[in-house]
Design an enzyme around this catalytic site. Structure first.
Site, mmCIF file in Angstrom:
data_model
loop_
_atom_site.group_PDB
_atom_site.id
_atom_site.type_symbol
_atom_site.label_atom_id
_atom_site.label_comp_id
_atom_site.label_asym_id
_atom_site.label_seq_id
_atom_site.Cartn_x
_atom_site.Cartn_y
_atom_site.Cartn_z
ATOM 1 C CG ASP A 107 1.403 0.951 3.235
ATOM 2 O OD1 ASP A 107 1.977 1.671 3.744
ATOM 3 O OD2 ASP A 107 1.284 1.460 1.943
ATOM 4 C CG HIS B 132 -0.546 0.668 -0.944
ATOM 5 N ND1 HIS B 132 0.659 -0.006 -0.971
ATOM 6 C CD2 HIS B 132 -1.022 -0.672 -2.371
ATOM 7 C CE1 HIS B 132 1.626 -0.594 -1.709
ATOM 8 N NE2 HIS B 132 0.230 -1.211 -2.574
ATOM 9 C CG ASP C 178 5.117 1.109 -1.493
ATOM 10 O OD1 ASP C 178 3.798 1.190 -1.216
ATOM 11 O OD2 ASP C 178 5.979 1.193 -1.045
#
Ligand code: DX5
Ligand code: ZN
Length: 220
Positions: free
Chosen positions: A35, A66, A176
């Site tokens: 992330d 991401h 997610d």
């Protein structure tokens, strides 16, 4: 379609990340979810591009990056990724998202398109030619340990229906946020294919990573 597990490294023990990556690989994890946050698109700052490149240099497990950043096209070239990796960008983060998806694919990297809870499923409709994955956020992104939003199952189901209607049965759906055993089981039934596992489903107190991943696979 295969059900795959993507381990959220922001939830791993960062003080021994190399050990964790080896443990995740040995547990048969399919992707390492990284992330990236800019403190503006989401109110948090987590992992960065140097971290992505460092992880890439120590493992052959594919990366699932991401990007929760505004104007992500500025940063695509900062990561040394390959054809087995995914870069996922947010529909809401870029006024020319089609161009950014094409930029990722032109580099031979898989492109994912992510939508926040309030963003309509219809947002995927005209972009599927540039998509290798649809990421349906099941929390408002930015922090681990949140609670799944009420419409997550309906939205996952509607996304699968839209992609199938468009003939895109091979585009997987990733989910997610708060993917616990129970939420994973329900979302799998709604059409989810890739599960981002963090504090709710993988990095849990009383289980090893191997045990937690085996338990998760049993409910899919
Ligand atoms: C949320 C993050 C995910 C995930 C963490 O912004 O993208 O990594 O929520 O896992 P949980 O929700 O299980 O702590
Ligand atoms: Zn994520």
């Amino acid at each position: 379609m295969n059900k795959l597990l993507s381990a959220s490294l922001m939830c791993a023990d960062l003080t021994k990340i190399e050990e964790s990556v080896v443990e995740l690989k040995n547990a048969g994890i399919d992707y390492l979810h990284i992330d990236i946050m800019d403190g503006s698109f989401v109110p948090n700052i987590t992992l960065g591009f140097d971290f992505v490149n460092a992880i890439k240099s120590i493992t052959d497990v594919p990366l699932d990056v991401h990007m929760m950043v505004n104007e992500p096209s500025r940063f695509i070239d900062r990561m040394n990724l390959g054809k087995e990796d995914i870069i996922c960008v947010h529909y809401e983060s870029d006024v020319h998202i089609h161009r950014t998806l094409a930029q990722i694919k032109d580099k031979g990297i898989k492109a994912g398109l992510a939508v926040n809870p309030q963003t309509a499923v219809e947002s995927f409709r005209y972009l599927t030619d540039y998509m290798d994955m649809a990421l349906v956020m099941t929390v408002s992104p930015g922090f681990a340990g949140q609670k799944i939003f009420a419409g997550a199952e309906r939205k996952t189901n509607d996304t699968r229906e839209l992609l199938n209607e468009l003939g895109c049965t091979e585009i997987p759906i990733e989910v997610d946020g708060n993917i616990s055993l129970e939420n994973g089981r329900k979302l799998s039934k709604c059409g989810a294919d890739i599960f981002v596992l963090g504090t709710s489903g993988l990095f849990v107190k009383d289980k090893s990573i191997k045990q937690a991943s085996e338990d998760f696979r049993k409910v899919l």
